[in-house]
Design a protein around this motif. Structure first.
Motif, short mmCIF file in Angstrom:
data_model
loop_
_atom_site.label_atom_id
_atom_site.label_comp_id
_atom_site.label_asym_id
_atom_site.label_seq_id
_atom_site.Cartn_x
_atom_site.Cartn_y
_atom_site.Cartn_z
N ILE A 166 6.47 62.38 42.94
CA ILE A 166 6.78 63.01 41.64
C ILE A 166 7.76 64.16 41.87
N PHE A 167 8.82 64.17 41.06
CA PHE A 167 9.83 65.23 41.12
C PHE A 167 9.96 65.89 39.75
N LEU A 168 10.13 67.21 39.75
CA LEU A 168 10.57 67.95 38.57
C LEU A 168 12.03 68.31 38.80
N ILE A 169 12.90 67.92 37.85
CA ILE A 169 14.35 68.03 38.05
C ILE A 169 14.96 68.81 36.90
N SER A 170 15.88 69.69 37.22
CA SER A 170 16.60 70.44 36.19
C SER A 170 17.40 69.48 35.33
N GLY A 171 17.26 69.66 34.01
CA GLY A 171 17.99 68.77 33.11
C GLY A 171 19.48 69.02 33.11
N LYS A 172 19.92 70.15 33.63
CA LYS A 172 21.35 70.47 33.62
C LYS A 172 22.00 70.23 34.97
N SER A 173 21.42 70.78 36.01
CA SER A 173 22.08 70.75 37.33
C SER A 173 21.61 69.61 38.23
#
Length: 830
Positions: free
Chosen positions: A347-354
């Motif tokens: 599971i990854f949490l990823i910045s929606g912009k960068s």
């Protein structure tokens, strides 16, 4: 002021304060216990999953090792491999052992002379292995080598034949050190574990390990009740009471416990993590004291300053809400952090912009090989193996992607399934992605496709077999007519040499056509193997002519044949199929560049010293056939697989992978042996040995005397032409013959006078009544009536089933004069 009312109010207020005190204290106590149990659940789950993964890794390793030929046959190389695995995994494992299929130890490392030959089939887990042939695990037990251990067994098969097991004896102390000893919940919390039979496998209390929990806790019903649920494989949260020794005193202590099953091969263990309630209460002493002071202040304030009393009550309320909010926030964070880390998918949490990775769980670090800190300095596109232009854009558009390809730190590319969604995390637009490794699913789909292809091929072969059976019956009837009439013509034209030679060639061609039919039936698996003495040179010569017509002219065929005729006991159709399969296989290896295909026949005499190289043979004289080519050769890593069914290196549609498997089956059916040697780029040599039945000079044939007779015969066949020619042939041998083309007429003719015929010859396949039904009705009337059953081909009847019905003789079409003459005398004389 109304003192009485004030007194009542004060009493009410005191009662209310006491109630408030108890409510707040009990509420805080319950939350503290729930928090304790939550932490204990996390510890228990982490330890349980860790132990399961550890055991499963060993099972996977052992399963691969058990399929190795060196370990299956336990040769010196296999022993060295077992010793290497032991030395590289100590002290994780205490020993590696091989057990035979009867439950006796045949090898152990470290070497223990006293253990070799020991029968361990009485052990519970070994009994299950010997019965069901699947991987098993034991509880802690004392091995025959003399130490406490846990045994993991995986079955060993040799071509699907059970040969025993490969076992490792795992040092349980390593499992305890790694997963159990470090479990500490507060100061008094610890873990203990029992097996599926209630035996304590691990316990911090001295003297408990190895004993039944029902014995060590017989005086504690609450523990016994929990043990019943544990042995039933359940998981849960409970409380129990146990004696705690404090110096010379023994104090009954209440403990809060969680228990969870651990799947271990064929069995399971149950893990308990427990902590004393006293520790929870100790943590609340400070809170209780503070609360008491507040209550006292409230009571004093109501006596002197009601204002301060009201104010104090508001403070208590605010304090309660604040603590409740803090506890809820802490519990929520711990719960979701635990779920995040316990998830088996990455599971990854990823910045929606960068596209920067903001967080990654433990499963992600294990799957990709990067550490958490390395992930936090990476973009999500760095782990994708897709084209750069579409790496993240495609994944960002969809909430579910069935198949994508990612790469690990070591460069390994593998398929994944991606599920994602958007959420707010720390006031940021965040994309959460769950990534699952689907390597096994993709491989299983490929295997399913391969098996479906094999099934379609098998269905086509079955259809060909049905067609071949029908062709064989009709064709053999036609050949029977041609053969019988050519023999009659030979009898009438003995003085005409030219015509006799032509008729003899027709007769030979009939027998060759019969062999072609048998080949067709053999190919479709519908003919029985009939072995007889055959001269191998003749079969090689016939096969050479067939091969020369089908193999490209760019491939030269060279033969070196032993001069003296060699006779073997064999089915000529199968030997011909073997030669064609081997030669065709060699021709395929040379089809690009051309080359030389060499067929050699030698006489080989194998002595006792030669049998070391030929395990399937015994000393004696053999026909040695060598099929060699100078084609591409076979790679060393696959040469041992060439005889496996469905194994092929050819492209789709170029081969089924069954040619060499059929060849090996033919060789085994003839008590022979086949070997292959090859050098990539230089060519391949297949060597076949068949035992020799006799060796005679070329061209020496013993002419048999054809027996005659004068008995009366009833011949039944729906083919009038065949019946007429057989009638003339048998009359030439001295017999009186009557022909019927309808079984009903033949039956009526027999019932009119059952004693008028000495023998009844009937065809098997006839329109209105089959030959076996006709024979059954005749034998019901006269069980001693000699009957000879003839057939072009039938799946309904065989020589064995005909004899079981009481039919005295069985003959397959086409046959010549000597065949039927011999069979008639055989039936009548017996």
């Amino acid at each position: 002021m109304n003192y009485k009312l004030m007194g009542v109010f004060m009493i009410f207020w005191v009662i209310f304060c006491i109630y408030l005190f108890q409510m707040i204290y009990q509420d805080t106590k319950v939350k503290a216990i729930n928090d304790l149990n939550s932490r204990q659940i996390i510890h228990a789950n982490q330890a349980a999953r860790g132990i399961e993964n550890y055991i499963n890794q060993w099972f996977s390793f052992m399963t691969r090792a058990a399929s190795n030929d060196d370990i299956i046959y336990l040769n010196e190389t296999g022993k060295e491999k077992l010793g290497f695995h032991l030395s590289t995994n100590q002290p994780l494992i205490r020993a590696i052992t091989r057990m035979d299929k009867n439950g006796k130890i045949i090898y152990t490392k470290p070497e223990s002379p006293g253990a070799i030959g020991q029968d361990i089939s009485y052990q519970k887990h070994v009994k299950e292995l010997l019965k069901k042939h699947h991987p098993v695990a034991s509880d802690v037990f004392k091995a025959v080598q003399g130490y406490d251990t846990i045994a993991l067994h995986v079955p060993v098969f040799d071509h699907q034949n059970f040969q025993g097991s490969l076992a490792v004896l795992i040092n349980f102390e390593v499992i305890a050190e790694r997963y159990l000893k470090d479990i500490k919940v507060g100061k008094t919390g610890y873990a203990w574990m029992i097996g599926s039979d209630g035996i304590e496998l691990y316990c911090a209390v001295p003297g408990h390990v190895g004993k039944s929990v029902y014995t060590t806790s017989a005086d504690f019903p609450s523990i016994i009740n929990m043990a019943d649920d544990m042995i039933a494989g359940k998981e849960g949260i409970t409380t129990y009471y146990y004696d705690r020794i404090m110096g010379e005193k023994t104090v009954k202590t209440k403990k809060h416990a969680v228990f969870i099953p651990i799947k271990v091969g064929n069995t399971f263990w149950s893990l308990v993590v427990a902590s004393s309630e006293d520790e929870v209460l100790q943590s609340l002493v400070s809170f209780r004291n503070k609360l008491t002071v507040i209550i006292i202040i409230l009571l004093a304030g109501i006596l002197f300053f009601s204002y301060f009393g009201i104010r104090g009550s508001l403070i208590v309320k605010e304090e309660k809400e604040r603590k409740k909010a803090e506890n809820a926030l802490r519990e929520s964070e711990e719960k979701y952090r635990g779920l995040f880390e316990m998830e088996s998918d990455a599971i990854f949490l990823i910045s929606g912009k960068s596209e920067q990775i903001l967080e990654a769980n433990t499963a992600a670090t294990q799957l990709y090989g990067y550490s958490r800190d390395e992930f936090l300095n990476m973009r999500i596109s760095a782990i994708s193996a897709e084209p750069e232009k579409t790496r993240y854009a495609m994944e960002k558009k969809s909430t579910h992607i069935p198949v994508r390809y990612h790469k690990k730190r070591d460069g390994t590319i593998f398929p994944v399934e991606i599920t994602g969604s958007f959420l707010k995390w720390k006031e940021k637009e965040t994309f959460i992605k769950a990534i699952r490794d689907i390597t096994r699913r993709v491989e299983n789909q490929k295997e399913k496709t391969r098996l479906e292809s094999q099934l379609h091929h098998a269905q086509k072969m079955e259809s060909m077999g049905t067609l071949a059976g029908g062709i064989a019956h009709e064709f053999n009837n036609i050949l029977g007519i041609i053969l019988s009439n050519s023999e009659l013509a030979l009898l009438d034209l003995l003085d005409n040499k030219n015509v006799s030679e032509s008729l003899t060639e027709i007769r030979k061609s009939c027998f060759h056509a019969r062999d072609v039919v048998n080949q067709l039936l053999s190919f479709s698996r519908k003919s029985e193997i009939v072995k007889r003495n055959v001269i191998i040179q003749a079969i090689i010569q016939e096969s050479y002519h067939l091969l020369r017509a089908s193999i490209p002219k760019s491939i030269e065929i060279v033969t070196h044949i032993f001069e003296e005729s060699i006779t073997i006991m064999a089915d000529p159709t199968q030997i011909r199929q073997l030669l064609i399969n081997l030669c065709t296989n060699s021709a395929h290896a040379m089809e690009k560049m051309g080359g030389v295909l060499t067929i050699q026949l030698k006489k080989a005499e194998l002595k006792e010293s030669d049998i070391i190289k030929h395990h399937n043979l015994i000393p004696g004289v053999y026909a040695q056939i060598l099929i060699s080519d100078n084609g591409e050769g076979i790679e060393p890593e696959i040469i041992n697989k060439v005889f496996d069914p469905f194994f092929t290196t050819k492209k789709m549609g170029k081969g089924t992978g069954m040619g060499l498997a059929i060849v090996r089956g033919i060789v085994n059916n003839h008590q022979g042996e086949i070997t292959v040697t090859s050098e990539p780029g230089k060519g391949t040599v297949f060597t076949v040995f068949f035992p020799v039945s006799q060796i005679v000079d070329r061209g020496v044939l013993l002419k048999q005397q054809i027996e005659t007779g004068n008995e009366k015969i009833l011949f039944v066949d729906d083919e009038l032409t065949l019946g007429t020619s057989i009638k003339r042939l048998l009359e030439h041998l001295g017999y009186l013959v009557e022909v019927c083309t309808k079984p009903e007429e033949a039956l009526q003719l027999f019932f009119n006078d059952p004693n008028q015929f000495d023998l009844i010859i009937t065809d098997m396949t006839m329109p209105s009544m089959t030959g076996d039904i006709l024979a059954k009705k005749i034998l019901e009337s006269n069980p001693d009536m000699p009957i000879l059953l003839i057939t072009g081909f039938s799946e309904k009847i065989s020589e064995e089933s005909a004899k079981a019905m009481g039919i005295k003789g069985y003959l397959e079409k086409p046959f010549d004069k000597s065949d039927i003459a011999k069979k008639i005398r055989e039936v009548l004389n017996n």
